[in-house]
Motif scaffolding. Structure first.
Motif, PDB file in Angstrom:
ATOM      1  N   ILE A 180       3.141  -0.027  -6.166  1.00 59.54           N
ATOM      2  CA  ILE A 180       2.621  -0.563  -4.907  1.00 59.54           C
ATOM      3  C   ILE A 180       3.752  -0.856  -3.926  1.00 59.54           C
ATOM      4  CG2 ILE A 180       1.317  -2.448  -3.851  1.00 59.54           C
ATOM      5  CD1 ILE A 180      -0.212  -2.729  -6.487  1.00 59.54           C
ATOM      6  N   LEU A 181       4.710  -1.672  -4.360  1.00 60.85           N
ATOM      7  CA  LEU A 181       5.760  -2.101  -3.433  1.00 60.85           C
ATOM      8  C   LEU A 181       6.761  -0.998  -3.131  1.00 60.85           C
ATOM      9  CD1 LEU A 181       7.105  -4.392  -1.831  1.00 60.85           C
ATOM     10  CD2 LEU A 181       8.346  -4.998  -3.905  1.00 60.85           C
ATOM     11  N   LEU A 182       7.310  -0.355  -4.177  1.00 62.39           N
ATOM     12  CA  LEU A 182       8.391   0.613  -3.985  1.00 62.39           C
ATOM     13  C   LEU A 182       7.990   1.818  -3.132  1.00 62.39           C
ATOM     14  CD1 LEU A 182      11.293   1.399  -4.618  1.00 62.39           C
ATOM     15  CD2 LEU A 182      10.477   2.497  -6.708  1.00 62.39           C
ATOM     16  N   PRO A 183       6.843   2.487  -3.399  1.00 63.88           N
ATOM     17  CA  PRO A 183       6.523   3.660  -2.562  1.00 63.88           C
ATOM     18  C   PRO A 183       6.382   3.335  -1.079  1.00 63.88           C
ATOM     19  CG  PRO A 183       5.161   3.613  -4.550  1.00 63.88           C
ATOM     20  CD  PRO A 183       5.855   2.306  -4.476  1.00 63.88           C
ATOM     21  N   TYR A 234      25.441  -4.031   4.002  1.00 59.72           N
ATOM     22  CA  TYR A 234      24.484  -3.323   4.857  1.00 59.72           C
ATOM     23  C   TYR A 234      23.272  -2.845   4.058  1.00 59.72           C
ATOM     24  CZ  TYR A 234      28.017  -3.330   8.526  1.00 59.72           C
ATOM     25  OH  TYR A 234      28.925  -3.724   9.482  1.00 59.72           O
ATOM     26  N   ALA A 235      23.497  -2.410   2.822  1.00 55.41           N
ATOM     27  CA  ALA A 235      22.386  -1.954   1.989  1.00 55.41           C
ATOM     28  C   ALA A 235      21.427  -3.091   1.689  1.00 55.41           C
ATOM     29  CB  ALA A 235      22.914  -1.346   0.691  1.00 55.41           C
ATOM     30  N   ALA A 236      21.947  -4.308   1.540  1.00 61.11           N
ATOM     31  CA  ALA A 236      21.074  -5.450   1.267  1.00 61.11           C
ATOM     32  C   ALA A 236      20.088  -5.678   2.403  1.00 61.11           C
ATOM     33  CB  ALA A 236      21.918  -6.707   1.049  1.00 61.11           C
ATOM     34  N   GLU A 237      20.551  -5.558   3.631  1.00 56.25           N
ATOM     35  CA  GLU A 237      19.654  -5.745   4.771  1.00 56.25           C
ATOM     36  C   GLU A 237      18.650  -4.601   4.893  1.00 56.25           C
ATOM     37  OE1 GLU A 237      19.901  -8.747   7.268  1.00 56.25           O
ATOM     38  OE2 GLU A 237      20.118  -8.952   5.098  1.00 56.25           O
ATOM     39  N   ILE A 238      19.070  -3.397   4.532  1.00 53.47           N
ATOM     40  CA  ILE A 238      18.147  -2.255   4.569  1.00 53.47           C
ATOM     41  C   ILE A 238      17.044  -2.420   3.537  1.00 53.47           C
ATOM     42  CG2 ILE A 238      17.985   0.228   4.137  1.00 53.47           C
ATOM     43  CD1 ILE A 238      20.812   0.488   5.298  1.00 53.47           C
ATOM     44  N   VAL A 239      17.432  -2.824   2.316  1.00 52.48           N
ATOM     45  CA  VAL A 239      16.436  -3.022   1.260  1.00 52.48           C
ATOM     46  C   VAL A 239      15.521  -4.194   1.603  1.00 52.48           C
ATOM     47  CG1 VAL A 239      16.132  -3.602  -1.176  1.00 52.48           C
ATOM     48  CG2 VAL A 239      17.925  -1.994  -0.487  1.00 52.48           C
ATOM     49  N   ARG A 240      16.088  -5.252   2.139  1.00 52.02           N
ATOM     50  CA  ARG A 240      15.273  -6.420   2.515  1.00 52.02           C
ATOM     51  C   ARG A 240      14.252  -6.048   3.585  1.00 52.02           C
ATOM     52  NH1 ARG A 240      15.455 -10.930   6.131  1.00 52.02           N
ATOM     53  NH2 ARG A 240      17.213  -9.982   7.238  1.00 52.02           N
ATOM     54  N   ALA A 241      14.662  -5.235   4.560  1.00 51.94           N
ATOM     55  CA  ALA A 241      13.729  -4.804   5.606  1.00 51.94           C
ATOM     56  C   ALA A 241      12.590  -3.982   5.014  1.00 51.94           C
ATOM     57  CB  ALA A 241      14.472  -3.994   6.667  1.00 51.94           C
ATOM     58  N   GLY A 242      12.903  -3.140   4.022  1.00 54.32           N
ATOM     59  CA  GLY A 242      11.850  -2.355   3.391  1.00 54.32           C
ATOM     60  C   GLY A 242      10.875  -3.219   2.610  1.00 54.32           C
ATOM     61  N   ILE A 243      11.395  -4.259   1.940  1.00 52.76           N
ATOM     62  CA  ILE A 243      10.519  -5.113   1.136  1.00 52.76           C
ATOM     63  C   ILE A 243       9.575  -5.909   2.036  1.00 52.76           C
ATOM     64  CG2 ILE A 243      10.488  -7.112  -0.405  1.00 52.76           C
ATOM     65  CD1 ILE A 243      13.065  -6.072  -1.648  1.00 52.76           C
ATOM     66  N   ILE A 244      10.096  -6.500   3.094  1.00 52.61           N
ATOM     67  CA  ILE A 244       9.236  -7.338   3.940  1.00 52.61           C
ATOM     68  C   ILE A 244       8.318  -6.505   4.825  1.00 52.61           C
ATOM     69  CG2 ILE A 244      10.926  -9.199   3.959  1.00 52.61           C
ATOM     70  CD1 ILE A 244      11.784  -8.383   6.718  1.00 52.61           C
ATOM     71  N   SER A 245       8.527  -5.174   4.876  1.00 46.49           N
ATOM     72  CA  SER A 245       7.620  -4.331   5.659  1.00 46.49           C
ATOM     73  C   SER A 245       6.288  -4.093   4.948  1.00 46.49           C
ATOM     74  CB  SER A 245       8.280  -2.981   5.957  1.00 46.49           C
ATOM     75  OG  SER A 245       8.421  -2.209   4.771  1.00 46.49           O
ATOM     76  N   VAL A 246       6.231  -4.381   3.645  1.00 45.21           N
ATOM     77  CA  VAL A 246       5.009  -4.198   2.870  1.00 45.21           C
ATOM     78  C   VAL A 246       4.170  -5.469   2.966  1.00 45.21           C
ATOM     79  CG1 VAL A 246       4.054  -3.687   0.601  1.00 45.21           C
ATOM     80  CG2 VAL A 246       6.200  -2.635   1.320  1.00 45.21           C
ATOM     81  N   ASP A 247       2.902  -5.305   3.245  1.00 49.57           N
ATOM     82  CA  ASP A 247       1.986  -6.443   3.344  1.00 49.57           C
ATOM     83  C   ASP A 247       1.906  -7.156   1.987  1.00 49.57           C
ATOM     84  OD1 ASP A 247       0.030  -8.261   3.886  1.00 49.57           O
ATOM     85  OD2 ASP A 247      -1.412  -6.824   4.695  1.00 49.57           O
ATOM     86  N   GLN A 248       2.309  -8.416   1.960  1.00 51.08           N
ATOM     87  CA  GLN A 248       2.342  -9.158   0.706  1.00 51.08           C
ATOM     88  C   GLN A 248       0.954  -9.417   0.133  1.00 51.08           C
ATOM     89  OE1 GLN A 248       5.304  -9.928  -0.929  1.00 51.08           O
ATOM     90  NE2 GLN A 248       6.007  -8.525   0.668  1.00 51.08           N
ATOM     91  N   ARG A 249      -0.076  -9.283   0.966  1.00 44.52           N
ATOM     92  CA  ARG A 249      -1.428  -9.482   0.450  1.00 44.52           C
ATOM     93  C   ARG A 249      -1.811  -8.402  -0.552  1.00 44.52           C
ATOM     94  NH1 ARG A 249      -4.422 -10.120   6.157  1.00 44.52           N
ATOM     95  NH2 ARG A 249      -2.995  -8.378   6.541  1.00 44.52           N
ATOM     96  N   GLN A 250      -1.170  -7.243  -0.466  1.00 40.36           N
ATOM     97  CA  GLN A 250      -1.430  -6.198  -1.466  1.00 40.36           C
ATOM     98  C   GLN A 250      -0.957  -6.645  -2.842  1.00 40.36           C
ATOM     99  OE1 GLN A 250      -0.479  -2.138  -0.310  1.00 40.36           O
ATOM    100  NE2 GLN A 250      -0.140  -2.794   1.782  1.00 40.36           N
ATOM    101  N   LEU A 251       0.194  -7.308  -2.900  1.00 38.34           N
ATOM    102  CA  LEU A 251       0.696  -7.799  -4.178  1.00 38.34           C
ATOM    103  C   LEU A 251      -0.170  -8.941  -4.693  1.00 38.34           C
ATOM    104  CD1 LEU A 251       4.542  -7.751  -3.482  1.00 38.34           C
ATOM    105  CD2 LEU A 251       3.116  -5.983  -4.519  1.00 38.34           C
TER     106      LEU A 251
END
Length: 295
Positions: A211-214, A177-194
């Motif tokens: 940039i990504l973590l906060p 369950y934690a993997a899906e929670i972390v994955r949802a947080g990562i893909i919620s960040v606009d990748q164009r910022q990276l």
């Protein structure tokens, strides 16, 4: 022109009073059903509270006598140990599984997906019983060449204790369950910022940390806190392994004295108190990571 002016003067309507505030009548909006509903809810709450106080079946004297009883406190400590250790190991596993799920490598992606699918599909109580019977499934484990000779081996009959099986089951179950929670947080960040950060020459570690973590934490924290509360309550399932956590100890006590309801209320109130503490902690952590987002 004078005739028209006199005709217009004779047909002019009386002066309007719409612009005179002193003559306006303000009628407040009426909400009778809202007040009726509120009154009905208050009556139900009062009846429930009266029943809690006056019904002798709740046996509040027994509740007060066992709430801070020594065996209950030891069981509460075991519950906290399982919750904390299971959450740490589970989210560490989720942090590994989430990037695997997002990887371009099909093998890593397939392994992560299969793990999440299996451990979310099998009930927790079944997983706990499997790990408790590991010695029956594999009587001996060896270290050596894959599919070849072994260099060292050890018996599995006493390898995993009841507490170890409970912790292992909770951690592996939580990791899915934690993997899906972390994955949802990562893909919620606009990748164009990276992409922009990489174009500016910012190192990847700093991209992740600043940039990504906060930004990902804002999406991760509410679901992670909810999962932590669920893990706290899921520790009650390990009673099947005869581990002296809170719910198991309460069962032992009311099995001796027959006071089922007050002892169940002891466990219930402790779970509510621990959930409230976690909610307060969640509030302050979310407020920390929300800085700069809400002005």
């Amino acid at each position: 022109m004078s005739v028209l002016s006199s005709a217009r003067a004779g047909t002019e309507p009386p002066p309007s009073t719409a612009d005179e505030p002193g003559r306006l009548t303000v009628v407040p909006a009426r909400h009778p059903w809202r007040w009726i509903g509120a009154a009905a809810v208050l009556v139900l709450v009062a009846q429930f509270t009266h029943g809690l106080i006056t019904n002798p079946g709740w046996d509040w004297g027994t509740f007060a006598g066992y709430f801070f009883e020594e065996s209950v406190m030891r069981a509460l400590l075991v519950t906290l140990e399982l919750t904390f250790a299971g959450a740490v190991l589970g989210f560490l596993g989720g942090i590994v599984l989430a990037p695997m799920r997002l990887s371009h490598n099909p093998v890593l992606r397939a392994v992560s997906w299969t793990y999440i699918w299996v451990f979310r599909s099998v009930p927790l109580i079944v997983q706990l019983l499997f790990w408790a019977n590991l010695g029956y499934l594999y009587d001996k484990l060896q270290i050596g060449v894959p599919f070849g000779p072994g260099f060292a081996g050890f018996e599995t009959a006493h390898l995993v204790s009841s507490f170890g099986a409970a912790l292992l089951g909770l951690a592996l179950h939580e990791a899915a369950y934690a993997a899906e929670i972390v994955r949802a947080g990562i893909i919620s960040v606009d990748q164009r910022q990276l992409e922009a950060a990489a174009a500016l020459g910012i190192p990847r570690l700093r991209q992740f940390r600043r940039i990504l973590l906060p930004q990902a934490m804002r999406a991760i924290l509410p679901s992670a806190a909810n999962e932590l509360v669920n893990l706290l309550k899921s520790t009650s399932v390990v009673y099947v392994l005869a581990i002296g956590e809170l719910f198991y100890q309460v069962q032992v006590v009311y099995g001796r004295n027959g006071r089922v309801v007050p002892l169940l209320m002891v466990a219930t109130v402790w779970y509510v108190v621990l959930t409230a503490v976690l909610s307060v902690f969640q509030h302050y952590v979310e407020r920390h990571f929300s800085r700069g987002w809400r002005r």
